[in-house]
Structures are given as C-alpha cells and as structure tokens.
Design an enzyme around this catalytic site. Structure first.
Site, PDB file in Angstrom:
ATOM      1  N   HIS A  48     -50.544 -42.175  42.540  1.00  0.00           N
ATOM      2  CA  HIS A  48     -50.792 -42.710  41.192  1.00  0.00           C
ATOM      3  C   HIS A  48     -49.504 -42.726  40.355  1.00  0.00           C
ATOM      4  CE1 HIS A  48     -55.071 -42.871  41.943  1.00  0.00           C
ATOM      5  NE2 HIS A  48     -55.010 -41.640  42.431  1.00  0.00           N
ATOM      6  N   LYS A  54     -39.183 -22.932  43.294  1.00  0.00           N
ATOM      7  CA  LYS A  54     -38.164 -22.121  43.985  1.00  0.00           C
ATOM      8  C   LYS A  54     -36.934 -22.960  44.287  1.00  0.00           C
ATOM      9  CE  LYS A  54     -39.318 -19.096  43.162  1.00  0.00           C
ATOM     10  NZ  LYS A  54     -40.355 -18.389  42.552  1.00  0.00           N
ATOM     11  N   TRP A  57     -27.471 -12.721  27.812  1.00  0.00           N
ATOM     12  CA  TRP A  57     -27.891 -14.071  28.181  1.00  0.00           C
ATOM     13  C   TRP A  57     -28.041 -14.774  26.844  1.00  0.00           C
ATOM     14  CZ3 TRP A  57     -31.699 -17.708  27.592  1.00  0.00           C
ATOM     15  CH2 TRP A  57     -31.811 -18.676  28.597  1.00  0.00           C
ATOM     16  N   GLU A  63     -34.975 -24.010  41.024  1.00  0.00           N
ATOM     17  CA  GLU A  63     -34.332 -22.986  40.201  1.00  0.00           C
ATOM     18  C   GLU A  63     -33.132 -22.328  40.869  1.00  0.00           C
ATOM     19  OE1 GLU A  63     -36.660 -19.552  39.042  1.00  0.00           O
ATOM     20  OE2 GLU A  63     -37.708 -19.542  40.956  1.00  0.00           O
ATOM     21  N   ASN A  90     -31.314  -6.804  21.877  1.00  0.00           N
ATOM     22  CA  ASN A  90     -31.993  -7.815  22.690  1.00  0.00           C
ATOM     23  C   ASN A  90     -33.126  -8.373  21.846  1.00  0.00           C
ATOM     24  OD1 ASN A  90     -33.281  -9.322  24.696  1.00  0.00           O
ATOM     25  ND2 ASN A  90     -34.369  -7.538  25.504  1.00  0.00           N
ATOM     26  N   GLY A  91     -33.202  -9.693  21.732  1.00  0.00           N
ATOM     27  CA  GLY A  91     -34.251 -10.304  20.921  1.00  0.00           C
ATOM     28  C   GLY A  91     -33.644 -11.357  20.025  1.00  0.00           C
ATOM     29  N   LYS A 137     -34.237 -12.833  34.491  1.00  0.00           N
ATOM     30  CA  LYS A 137     -35.455 -12.345  35.136  1.00  0.00           C
ATOM     31  C   LYS A 137     -36.605 -12.165  34.156  1.00  0.00           C
ATOM     32  CE  LYS A 137     -37.731 -10.688  38.644  1.00  0.00           C
ATOM     33  NZ  LYS A 137     -38.193 -11.752  39.540  1.00  0.00           N
ATOM     34  N   GLU A 167     -45.122 -24.072  43.449  1.00  0.00           N
ATOM     35  CA  GLU A 167     -44.240 -22.911  43.569  1.00  0.00           C
ATOM     36  C   GLU A 167     -43.045 -23.227  44.470  1.00  0.00           C
ATOM     37  OE1 GLU A 167     -43.826 -20.362  41.988  1.00  0.00           O
ATOM     38  OE2 GLU A 167     -42.742 -18.977  43.292  1.00  0.00           O
ATOM     39  N   CYS A 217     -31.659 -10.193  27.192  1.00  0.00           N
ATOM     40  CA  CYS A 217     -30.482  -9.417  27.515  1.00  0.00           C
ATOM     41  C   CYS A 217     -30.955  -8.068  28.012  1.00  0.00           C
ATOM     42  CB  CYS A 217     -29.633  -9.224  26.266  1.00  0.00           C
ATOM     43  SG  CYS A 217     -29.310 -10.761  25.399  1.00  0.00           S
ATOM     44  N   ARG A 270     -31.162  -9.248  34.007  1.00  0.00           N
ATOM     45  CA  ARG A 270     -31.723  -9.676  32.727  1.00  0.00           C
ATOM     46  C   ARG A 270     -30.803 -10.647  31.988  1.00  0.00           C
ATOM     47  NH1 ARG A 270     -35.935  -6.198  31.080  1.00  0.00           N
ATOM     48  NH2 ARG A 270     -35.758  -7.136  29.049  1.00  0.00           N
TER      49      ARG A 270
HETATM   50  C1  F6R Z   1     -39.595 -18.128  38.823  1.00  0.00           C
HETATM   51  C2  F6R Z   1     -39.811 -16.990  37.953  1.00  0.00           C
HETATM   52  C3  F6R Z   1     -40.341 -17.248  36.593  1.00  0.00           C
HETATM   53  C4  F6R Z   1     -41.341 -16.163  36.199  1.00  0.00           C
HETATM   54  C5  F6R Z   1     -41.779 -16.358  34.738  1.00  0.00           C
HETATM   55  C6  F6R Z   1     -42.859 -15.383  34.351  1.00  0.00           C
HETATM   56  O1  F6R Z   1     -39.103 -17.732  40.057  1.00  0.00           O
HETATM   57  O2  F6R Z   1     -39.549 -15.870  38.308  1.00  0.00           O
HETATM   58  O3  F6R Z   1     -40.916 -18.502  36.502  1.00  0.00           O
HETATM   59  O4  F6R Z   1     -42.436 -16.233  37.063  1.00  0.00           O
HETATM   60  O5  F6R Z   1     -40.675 -16.201  33.910  1.00  0.00           O
HETATM   61  O6  F6R Z   1     -42.436 -14.075  34.481  1.00  0.00           O
HETATM   62  P1  F6R Z   1     -43.454 -12.870  34.505  1.00  0.00           P
HETATM   63  O7  F6R Z   1     -44.258 -12.989  35.739  1.00  0.00           O
HETATM   64  O8  F6R Z   1     -42.575 -11.654  34.494  1.00  0.00           O
HETATM   65  O9  F6R Z   1     -44.302 -12.982  33.276  1.00  0.00           O
END
Ligand code: F6R
Length: 606
Positions: free
Chosen positions: A503, A484, A76, A487, A102-103, A601, A480, A2, A29
């Site tokens: 395989h 993308k 969140w 998600e 938050n936590g 995020k 990756e 959060c 967040r």
């Molecule tokens: C995907 C994404 C997440 C972050 C992951 C790690 O687009 O953004 O998979 O890469 O949560 O986050 P950081 O890099 O902040 O440790």
C-alpha cells in the site's frame, strides 16, 4: 541524558581514581564531553573537555591534584553545543562552587538574566551554570552552605539531578527532581550517581532519592530533606536497599563490544526467567484481578514499545484480552479515555525514560493502576508503580537494547501463560518447558546465526535502505530489526507489516534493496508472506529470510531456526539474528555499536 557521579571521603584520602572509574561506567549515558572537579586544599580543581571520558580524564591524573571529595560528569548535549566551555563541572564566578547537572531547567534564562544583572559572569551556554551562580549568591545572602543549597534548589524548575561541591566543605550537596539520582553508602566514604551501575564496584547499599529530595552527603552521614509543595524542606528518612547485581556484570570480558556480550547472554537470561516462573505469579495474578475492573493500556518507548506490541498480541491471542499500546511520548494526547480502575502496564529497561515516567504520572492523575516491567532495580518507575516485576536481564550497557528486548518478551509470555491458567482454572506444565527449550535452541544456534549474519552484513553494509517485513507476532520483531540496524549502522531501515507494504512502500523497492522477511511458523500466514516476498523479489530486492528450517522459501539468503519453536515464541529466536546483522554491519562500517552517534542509553529528557 548525562551521567553524574560524586564521592566524598575522609580528609586526606584521594578520590580521583575512583571518580574516573565510576564515570567510565556511566559513559553509556552520554559521551560527547566529560569533566571532573576535585576539592583540594588549594581550592577546586577542574579538568574537562570534548571527547570520551578516557580522552578527557586521562589528563586528570597528571594535571590536577587529588582530594577527598569530587564530582564528575559525562555529557550528552541538550542546551549549548558540544564544547569545552559547556562541559561540566560548571563553576561559580569565585570558583568556590562546582556543579554537575543532568536534566533541563525551565525558564533558566530568567534566572541567568537576574544573576547577570547582579554582576555574575557566565562562561557557558548551558542552563546548568545558573545553579553554580545561584549557590554562590545564596551563600553570600544566607551564610550557611546547606541553607544556600536548599534555597537554590527551591528556585529551580524543570528536571534535575544535581551534585555540588563547595570549597572548604568536605561533602556533596545533591538534589533530584525528575532525573535519576542515587546515594551509595560506603565505609568512611559515601557517593552519589545517576544510577547504581556507576557505584557497584564500591558498594551495593543504596538510598534511592525521591523527586523533591535534597541530601547532604558527608563521608559518614547522609541527611535527606524533602521539598514540599508549600516550599518547606522537611527532614525525611529514606530506607537503604541492597542491590544484588555484581560488578563483574558490568565488564565486557573477552567480547569486543558490550552489545555482542549482551546478545550472547540471551539464552541464559531466558532460562533464568523460565526457572523463576513463580516470581512472576504475583504480578500476573494482580494484573488478572485488575482486568475485571478496567481496560489495559501498555505504554513504552523504543525497543520496549516493540516488546509492548508483542505483549498486546499475546494478551489478545492467548487470553482474548483487548489492550492498546501507546508510545510514551504520545501518551498525554492518546489517553483521554483512561478512567479510574483502568490499568497501565509500563515497560522500560531503565525505569528512567522521561516520556514513560511522565505517561505514568498522567495515568496516575487519572486514577489508573500502574504495573511495570523494569530491568534496573530501584529505578524511578518502580517507585511510581503499584506492582513491579523485574525482567532480571542484568545491567545492559550497550546503547542498543538487545537482551532486555528478549527478556521483556519472555516475561510477557510467562505472564500471559499464567493468566491463561488462571482463566481456565488449571495449571499447564509446559510454560516453563517451552521457554527452556527456546533457551536451549538459541544456545545451540548462536554460532550459526553469527556466521550467517556476518555474511549478510557484508552484502548490505553499503546499501542506503533496508526493509524488514513481518506478519502477526513478528511484525513488531520487524520493527525492532529495523530499529537495531538504523541506530547502530546508520543505514536507513524501516519495518512494515508485510501485507501493508504493497500500500505504498513497495514503490521504494529497486534493484538490490535488502528486504529482510520474517517467515511465520503458522502455515496460513506463511503462505501470505511468501506472496509478499515474491512481490519484492520480482522487483529486484535482495531477499533475506529468517525462517523455520523445515520450509522451502524462495530467497537469496536464509537464516534457519528449529521448526519446533512455534509462532508464539518465535520473536525470541528471530530477534537474535536481526541484532547480529545490525551488529556486524555496524562493526564492518567501523561504527561503534556500543555508542551510536547522537544516542544515549537512558533518555531522561522529554
Ligand atoms: C533502542 C533502545 C531505545 C530504548 C528506549 C526506551 O535500542 O534502546 O529505543 O528502548 O529509549 O528505553 P527504556 O526501555 O529504558 O524505557
């Protein structure tokens, strides 16, 4: 996961508008519910509800009175469903205490049962509400408000960034343990927030609290004490740090989404990293020196994990250095071999990912050295590390990491190149030049990438599955690309090493399934991947290639790029059309790429 914020200002001032704008900057967040509590001369006024911050707080300016101190929260959900009752701020029974948290609190049920037995009535299903009732209880017991807050924090277990306001007391009471919290310093007012981004429009002076810190923040002063393991609260001095990010970096400008803006920023960021080669020298020298004593383990999550895999490839190919990459949440179980003198390289955009921080704490307890690549200045990871190098990508607001992925790769490439020079006892001139040329190529090709990616997104948007195939250094790029797409568009996507596909996963190919193939620059690898491509094509796959412009590949759609880039730097280019395919697919499906469902995020829970 959060976001929390607080402002305390001189009596008579109004903080509501600033609180709303700070909270809006934290929306990445968490965005399932939000709320604000203001200390007014009538008592504590609260507005909260389910929805985005603007939906919830647009009512605030009309419905609640302004005041000189306030706190806000964007949620969140972790404990308790998404509902108005569970939205923060949460109040004590007498409504004289409001908290945002938050936590996640451990054993909060025991605290709640004890408080209920004393007559406290709970109005939410959250763990956080116990904090408000504990403060109320401790004020009754101890009288003094600060003492009541300290006693409350002492009884909490788990992770928390907490901000509380108490009726009749023009101040913020804040505490942190394993959840991020910064204190911002203004003129005649002070602030707290989950991260600096929320406060950059107000100040660039920050105090970064440590785990176990409690602070009393008034409009003019900040007093910090630290809880020791023996349960004492000792006064401590924490330094003030200046953060150079400008508030404009947090604006979307003329772009429809932050994600698109951040994709566009990549050529400039790669250029800036190249021009700052000397900044990374100290870090590379430290890593090079430590490698004489121990083994290298890279630890990261999500996109940063994919960058870590590319780092492993670069260390192996350029330096013949063996390393392993451990997913942060699995670190505890996969790192029993680590010993004193070994090296952990942690990679994290936010520097606050709980799994990464926990991995680093475990690593430190085993006596390893910790080096980290981080984007957010002052984040917790930077303070747990022996050496830090910033990837200098600027604030990333879109939930899907884009520019920080390529910045991490560019920095890993620079560091590997510097270490290669150290190894060979010479300095090659072309490291900076090759990154600068990637930046230029990317700049020149972005519009074409956008056009092609848009077309492709129209062809794949109604598919249920998509596969991304790569080899060598672009196997992680394939992972990756799949991350993308899944998600932000919610289309199921998987990345595979192209040779492994036969395989098992090949069984999933049927008519029209998109197979996005990253064609290697290396001739031998290319020959092999063309064979893999034919395997899927002959089974009906819709083939899309990202490839150098000087090779002929049998494919339905191709996105081509300058053939001068070369294998080692190709992920920096190939990642971009994959980001754009995901972006345009999400937009075309009417999904907000900046706020994908269920995701936040900064993942500050384990
Ligand atoms: C995907 C994404 C997440 C972050 C992951 C790690 O687009 O953004 O998979 O890469 O949560 O986050 P950081 O890099 O902040 O440790």
């Amino acid at each position: 996961m959060c976001g929390i914020v607080g402002i305390t200002s001189k009596k008579g001032a109004g903080v509501l508008k600033d609180l709303i704008s700070s909270l809006t900057k934290l929306e990445y967040r968490g965005y399932d519910s939000a709320g604000i509590a203001i200390l007014t001369d009538k008592g504590i006024e609260v507005i909260k509800g389910v929805g985005t911050i603007s939906e919830v707080v647009s009512r605030a300016l009309d419905e609640i009175k302004d005041g000189s101190t306030g706190i806000g929260h964007t949620r969140w959900a972790t404990h308790g469903e998404v509902s108005e009752q569970n939205a923060h701020p949460l109040l004590s029974c007498d409504r004289r205490v409001a908290v945002v948290h938050n936590g996640t609190l451990d054993d909060f049920e025991k605290l709640r049962d004890r408080l209920m037995a004393k007559g406290h009535r709970f109005s939410s299903d959250t763990d956080s509400e116990v904090i408000a009732h504990l403060i109320e209880e401790n004020i009754t017991l101890h009288g003094d408000i600060v003492e009541a807050f300290v006693k409350t924090v002492m009884s909490l277990k788990g992770s928390y960034a907490v901000a509380a306001i108490i009726q009749g007391y023009n101040a913020l009471l804040v505490a942190r343990n394993k959840s991020p919290l910064v204190v911002g310093l203004g003129n005649g007012e002070n602030y707290c927030a989950s991260d600096v981004a929320a406060l950059l429009h107000k100040t660039n002076r920050f105090i970064f609290l440590e785990d176990g810190d409690i602070a009393l923040v008034t409009p003019d002063t900040v007093k910090v004490c630290h809880l020791t393991s023996t349960g004492e609260a000792l006064s401590v001095e924490r330094g003030i740090e200046l953060i150079e990010w400008s508030p404009e970096l947090l604006s979307r400008g003329s772009y429809e989404h932050f994600m698109l803006k951040e994709i566009h920023e990549q050529p400039n960021i790669i250029r800036k990293i190249a021009e700052n080669l000397n900044y990374y020298r100290k870090f590379a020298e430290a890593l090079f020196g430590y490698l004489r004593d121990g083994s290298l383990s890279i630890v990261a999550a999500g996109t940063s994990y994919h960058a870590g895999l590319i780092g492993k490839y670069l260390f192996s190919k350029m330096l013949s250095v063996r390393s392993e990459v451990i997913i942060a949440s699995e670190f505890q179980e996969w790192s029993h071999h680590l010993r004193k003198g070994d090296i952990v390289l942690a990679i994290s955009q936010s520097g606050e990912t709980a799994d990464v921080l926990e991995a680093v704490r475990i690593a430190r307890s085993r006596g390893t050295r910790v080096l980290s690549l981080v984007n957010v200045p002052g984040s917790t990871l930077t303070r747990l590390s022996d050496e830090v190098a910033y990837i200098q990508a600027g604030p990333e607001v879109g939930v899907a990491a884009t520019k920080t992925f390529t910045a991490q790769i560019a920095v890993l490439y620079l560091i590997s190149s510097i270490m290669k020079d150290l190894n060979e006892g010479k300095i090659r001139e072309n490291t900076e030049r090759s990154l600068l040329s990637v930046s230029k190529i990317l700049n020149g090709q972005l519009d074409e990438f956008k056009r092609r990616s848009k077309d492709i997104s129209e062809r794949i948007k109604h598919k249920k599955n998509a596969f991304f195939l790569g080899r060598g250094i672009n196997f992680p790029t394939a992972l990756e690309g799949a991350l993308k797409l899944k998600e932000i568009s919610y289309i199921h996507a998987e990345g595979y090493p192209a040779g492994e596909y036969k395989h098992g996963p090949l069984a999933l190919i049927e008519e029209g399934v998109p197979a996005i193939v990253l064609v290697p620059y290396d001739e031998d690898l290319r020959r092999k991947i063309i064979y893999n491509l034919m395997e899927v094509k002959s089974r009906g796959a819709l083939t899309i290639t990202v490839q150098p412009d000087n090779v002929d590949v049998p494919t339905d759609f191709a996105i081509t790029t300058d053939s001068s880039v070369g294998e080692l730097l190709s992920p920096l280019i190939y990642a971009v059309p994959l980001q754009l395919i995901a972006y345009y697919t999400a937009v075309s499906l009417n999904r907000n790429p900046d706020k994908p469902r269920n995701l936040a995020k900064s993942v500050t829970v384990e």
